[in-house]
Design an enzyme around this catalytic site. Structure first.
Site, PDB file in Angstrom:
ATOM      1  N   ASP A   1      -2.934   4.730  -2.493  1.00 28.26           N
ATOM      2  CA  ASP A   1      -3.865   5.477  -1.656  1.00 28.26           C
ATOM      3  C   ASP A   1      -4.230   6.810  -2.341  1.00 28.26           C
ATOM      4  O   ASP A   1      -3.346   7.531  -2.814  1.00 28.26           O
ATOM      5  CB  ASP A   1      -3.159   5.759  -0.314  1.00 28.26           C
ATOM      6  CG  ASP A   1      -4.091   6.252   0.762  1.00 28.26           C
ATOM      7  OD1 ASP A   1      -4.939   5.475   1.210  1.00 28.26           O
ATOM      8  OD2 ASP A   1      -3.967   7.433   1.165  1.00 28.26           O
TER       9      ASP A   1
ATOM     10  N   ASP B   1       0.869  -1.176   0.000  1.00 23.17           N
ATOM     11  CA  ASP B   1       0.000   0.000   0.000  1.00 23.17           C
ATOM     12  C   ASP B   1       0.911   1.233   0.000  1.00 23.17           C
ATOM     13  O   ASP B   1       1.619   1.489   0.984  1.00 23.17           O
ATOM     14  CB  ASP B   1      -0.844  -0.052   1.289  1.00 23.17           C
ATOM     15  CG  ASP B   1      -2.123   0.750   1.203  1.00 23.17           C
ATOM     16  OD1 ASP B   1      -2.123   1.771   0.510  1.00 23.17           O
ATOM     17  OD2 ASP B   1      -3.104   0.354   1.852  1.00 23.17           O
TER      18      ASP B   1
ATOM     19  N   GLU C   1      -6.864   3.614  -5.284  1.00 26.64           N
ATOM     20  CA  GLU C   1      -8.043   4.008  -4.506  1.00 26.64           C
ATOM     21  C   GLU C   1      -8.472   5.385  -4.991  1.00 26.64           C
ATOM     22  O   GLU C   1      -7.766   6.377  -4.785  1.00 26.64           O
ATOM     23  CB  GLU C   1      -7.734   4.075  -3.008  1.00 26.64           C
ATOM     24  CG  GLU C   1      -8.985   4.388  -2.210  1.00 26.64           C
ATOM     25  CD  GLU C   1      -8.736   5.108  -0.899  1.00 26.64           C
ATOM     26  OE1 GLU C   1      -9.569   4.988   0.002  1.00 26.64           O
ATOM     27  OE2 GLU C   1      -7.711   5.815  -0.783  1.00 26.64           O
TER      28      GLU C   1
ATOM     29  N   HIS D   1     -10.554  -1.303   5.261  1.00 30.19           N
ATOM     30  CA  HIS D   1     -10.232  -0.823   6.607  1.00 30.19           C
ATOM     31  C   HIS D   1     -10.866   0.532   6.923  1.00 30.19           C
ATOM     32  O   HIS D   1     -10.592   1.101   7.980  1.00 30.19           O
ATOM     33  CB  HIS D   1      -8.714  -0.725   6.739  1.00 30.19           C
ATOM     34  CG  HIS D   1      -8.148   0.291   5.779  1.00 30.19           C
ATOM     35  ND1 HIS D   1      -8.154   0.097   4.411  1.00 30.19           N
ATOM     36  CD2 HIS D   1      -7.614   1.520   5.984  1.00 30.19           C
ATOM     37  CE1 HIS D   1      -7.643   1.153   3.818  1.00 30.19           C
ATOM     38  NE2 HIS D   1      -7.299   2.034   4.750  1.00 30.19           N
ATOM     39  N   ASP D   2     -11.660   1.064   6.015  1.00 33.32           N
ATOM     40  CA  ASP D   2     -12.281   2.378   6.239  1.00 33.32           C
ATOM     41  C   ASP D   2     -13.787   2.296   6.448  1.00 33.32           C
ATOM     42  O   ASP D   2     -14.428   3.333   6.616  1.00 33.32           O
ATOM     43  CB  ASP D   2     -12.041   3.295   5.019  1.00 33.32           C
ATOM     44  CG  ASP D   2     -10.596   3.747   4.884  1.00 33.32           C
ATOM     45  OD1 ASP D   2      -9.879   3.788   5.896  1.00 33.32           O
ATOM     46  OD2 ASP D   2     -10.186   4.065   3.750  1.00 33.32           O
TER      47      ASP D   2
HETATM   48  O1  ISL Z   1     -12.492   6.708   5.579  1.00 29.61           O
HETATM   49  C1  ISL Z   1     -12.866   7.753   5.084  1.00 29.61           C
HETATM   50  C2  ISL Z   1     -13.493   8.797   5.886  1.00 29.61           C
HETATM   51  O2  ISL Z   1     -13.892   8.267   7.116  1.00 29.61           O
HETATM   52  C3  ISL Z   1     -12.617   7.977   3.651  1.00 29.61           C
HETATM   53  O3  ISL Z   1     -13.096   9.175   3.211  1.00 29.61           O
HETATM   54  C4  ISL Z   1     -11.101   7.897   3.409  1.00 29.61           C
HETATM   55  O4  ISL Z   1     -10.494   8.987   4.022  1.00 29.61           O
HETATM   56  C5  ISL Z   1     -10.791   7.937   1.953  1.00 29.61           C
HETATM   57  O5  ISL Z   1     -11.392   6.834   1.356  1.00 29.61           O
HETATM   58  C6  ISL Z   1      -9.283   7.886   1.728  1.00 29.61           C
HETATM   59  O6  ISL Z   1      -8.758   6.770   2.367  1.00 29.61           O
HETATM   60  C7  ISL Z   1      -7.397   6.485   2.339  1.00 29.61           C
HETATM   61  O7  ISL Z   1      -6.585   7.591   2.665  1.00 29.61           O
HETATM   62  C8  ISL Z   1      -6.660   8.077   3.995  1.00 29.61           C
HETATM   63  C9  ISL Z   1      -6.610   6.985   5.060  1.00 29.61           C
HETATM   64  O8  ISL Z   1      -7.020   7.502   6.294  1.00 29.61           O
HETATM   65  C10 ISL Z   1      -7.478   5.804   4.701  1.00 29.61           C
HETATM   66  O9  ISL Z   1      -7.307   4.781   5.643  1.00 29.61           O
HETATM   67  C11 ISL Z   1      -7.102   5.370   3.317  1.00 29.61           C
HETATM   68  O10 ISL Z   1      -7.774   4.205   2.903  1.00 29.61           O
HETATM   69  C12 ISL Z   1      -5.480   9.004   4.160  1.00 29.61           C
HETATM   70  O11 ISL Z   1      -4.307   8.341   3.789  1.00 29.61           O
END
Ligand code: ISL
Length: 534
Positions: free
Chosen positions: A202, A100, A262, A322-323
């Protein structure tokens, strides 16, 4: 390592959140050796690749998504030697390894940022997005952080603001700077040289911001101030396309590698625009994972995604990461896994790479936490409206021993109290468990070219209960019927397939090979029924 260059199409990708998978050092945090110890479990499950959420040194403002060094292993996860060992042992089992990469921003503890904020003429200053206050004072424009508040943080010593979409400890990099671009492309090279098979990028569509940093237009409707803006200038800028082209060329020069992005704040069409021969292999479209428990909505999400990709790129599907709240917590009623089985069947029979998330295969539910236990910055900021993402990040439930067999000491997040009844070891021994259901369908997907590579025709929903679609190769047709409801229901074979004889390929509720000769069939409560054309 792969003999099969299409491993990422044919295979199943399993996301591991390393700090929650398996702890071998008794510090309450999972580690790389823990993952290595569980490779036989993963091979037996039948997955083809693991995607590891970030394993790099991080102050954990956002639990690894704030990286302080892209080319090292966080000592809490292990050493580079442990990583090499994990890679070697994975490859031995034909499991590919995907890292990642969080390249939109670094941690504010990254040496680049520490230099960058030293002075305006520091060679690293322009590696980040620094700007003077607006003429009226205050932030340079109206951009906000999705984690709450302004997207700009003032540095009193420099008299300038820096931009961050996420926490203030996650300053955004300036991808327009040639040296930044080169340094970040070198990160890909570093890991490719070590033999990794691919990357998850990401929020890649945020790398470029509009060069003039204009104010975003306002929107009338939206829950939070962030939602009341059109995110026109800080995401999805056109400069991303040539960069993806360059990244793809680099990856292709290392053989059969894979890159999935993503996409942030994006429609299925826009997400699809990043995928193709000279771009990403795949990108995440969130429509399916956001669907309520309605056949119509799932049907629509599948059709939209297929249509958006227009055959230019191979689809992929996921219901968890994980989100987000785990699909079992979103859809299942109490401890019953009937709906989780329907989800599994859908994920594993659609046309496209299935992505699974650790613990999904045993139906792990989200943990619920008190305010004082919340660790995720999102939960801390938005409690109680949004309790954050800790819920879906709890330790893997391996067995019914102390801490679910995850660690011999108190884990970083509490184990779900249901672990005594819900764990890998127990489900292994129960033939009708969710785990065995996943295994059977993964096996079927591998055995049947139609499930693996076949065309997809989504059939129009006849009622609110049955999601149905056909998967076909020239030699094989498989009809998938998924009952989303508890009540049994009669399914009429649609005209286009009514003259066909069908045999049961899979159902937990009937004999394999049973012949269906009627014009209709009774689908049982939450049944997954796979029929193969005779
Ligand atoms: O989980 C979210 C809000 O609660 C989403 O909006 C998330 O921030 C978005 O999908 C981006 O996610 C990725 O980048 C973020 C990180 O916190 C997330 O875990 C990751 O998947 C910042 O790096």
């Amino acid at each position: 390592m792969s003999k099969n260059s299409l491993w990422w199409q044919n295979g199943i990708i399993y996301q591991i959140y390393p700090r929650s998978f398996m702890d071998t050092t008794a510090n309450g945090i999972g580690d790389l050796n823990g993952i290595t110890n569980k490779l036989d479990y993963l091979a037996d499950l039948g997955i083809d690749a693991i995607w590891l959420s970030p394993i790099f040194p991080s102050p954990d403002v956002d639990f690894g998504y704030d990286v302080a060094d892209y080319v090292a292993i966080d000592p809490r996860f292990g050493t580079m030697a442990d990583f090499n060992h994990l890679l070697k042992e994975s490859h031995k089992r034909n499991i590919h390894v995907i890292l990642d990469l969080v390249l939109n921003h670094t941690s504010d503890q990254h040496p680049w940022f520490k230099e960058s904020r030293k002075s305006r003429d520091n060679p690293y200053h322009d590696w980040y997005i620094w700007k003077d206050p607006s003429p009226r004072g205050g932030p340079p424009n109206n951009w906000l952080s999705i984690f709450g508040g302004s997207g700009w943080e003032f540095d009193a010593q420099l008299g300038q603001y820096y931009y961050h979409m996420f926490c203030k400890g996650q300053p955004d990099l300036n991808w327009r700077h040639p040296e930044v671009r080169e340094a970040l492309l070198n990160v890909f090279k570093f890991w490719l040289e070590r033999g990794v098979d691919g990357f998850r990028l990401d929020v890649f569509n945020m790398y470029f911001k509009h060069s003039e940093l204009p104010d975003n237009p306002k929107k009338l409707i939206g829950l939070r101030p962030f939602d009341r803006q059109v995110h026109k200038y800080e995401v999805s800028q056109p400069e991303m396309y040539p960069l993806l082209n360059e990244i793809r060329k680099l990856l292709d020069s290392y053989g059969s590698t894979f890159v999935v992005g993503e996409t942030f704040l994006s429609s299925p069409e826009h997400t699809a625009s990043y995928c193709g021969q000279d771009k990403l292999h795949a990108a995440f479209n969130f429509e399916l994972a956001k669907s309520p428990w309605k056949v119509k909505r799932f049907t629509r999400a599948i059709k939209n995604w297929e249509k958006a990709l227009e055959g230019r790129a191979w689809p992929n599907y996921f219901l968890n990461n994980h989100d987000m709240t785990r699909s079992s917590s979103r859809y299942c009623q109490d401890e019953d896994d009937a709906r989780a089985k329907v989800c599994a069947a859908m994920l594993l029979t659609l046309r496209g790479t299935p992505f699974m998330y650790y613990g999904e295969e045993i139906g792990m539910r989200d943990i619920s936490l008190k305010h004082s236990q919340i660790l995720d910055p999102v939960g801390k900021r938005y409690w109680p409206f949004n309790k954050g993402r800790d819920g879906c990040r709890a330790p893997m439930q391996w067995d019914d021993s102390v801490n679910a067999g995850f660690s011999s000491t108190a884990p970083w997040l509490p184990v779900h109290p249901d672990y005594i009844l819900r764990n890998v070891s127990k489900q292994k021994s129960e033939p009708s468990s969710l785990l065995n259901f996943y295994k059977q369908l993964i096996h079927l997907r591998k055995e049947h070219p139609a499930l693996n590579q076949g065309n997809l025709s989504v059939l129009d929903p006849q009622n609110k209960s049955i999601l149905s679609y056909l998967r076909q190769t020239p030699g094989e047709s498989i009809l998938i019927l998924l009952n989303f409801k508890q009540k049994q229901i009669t399914y009429q074979f649609p005209k286009q397939i009514a003259n066909q004889n069908w045999r049961v390929l899979f159902s937990e509720k009937r004999q394999a090979k049973e012949l269906c000769q009627e014009q209709s069939i009774l689908i049982l409560s939450y049944e997954t029924l796979l029929l193969v054309a005779d």
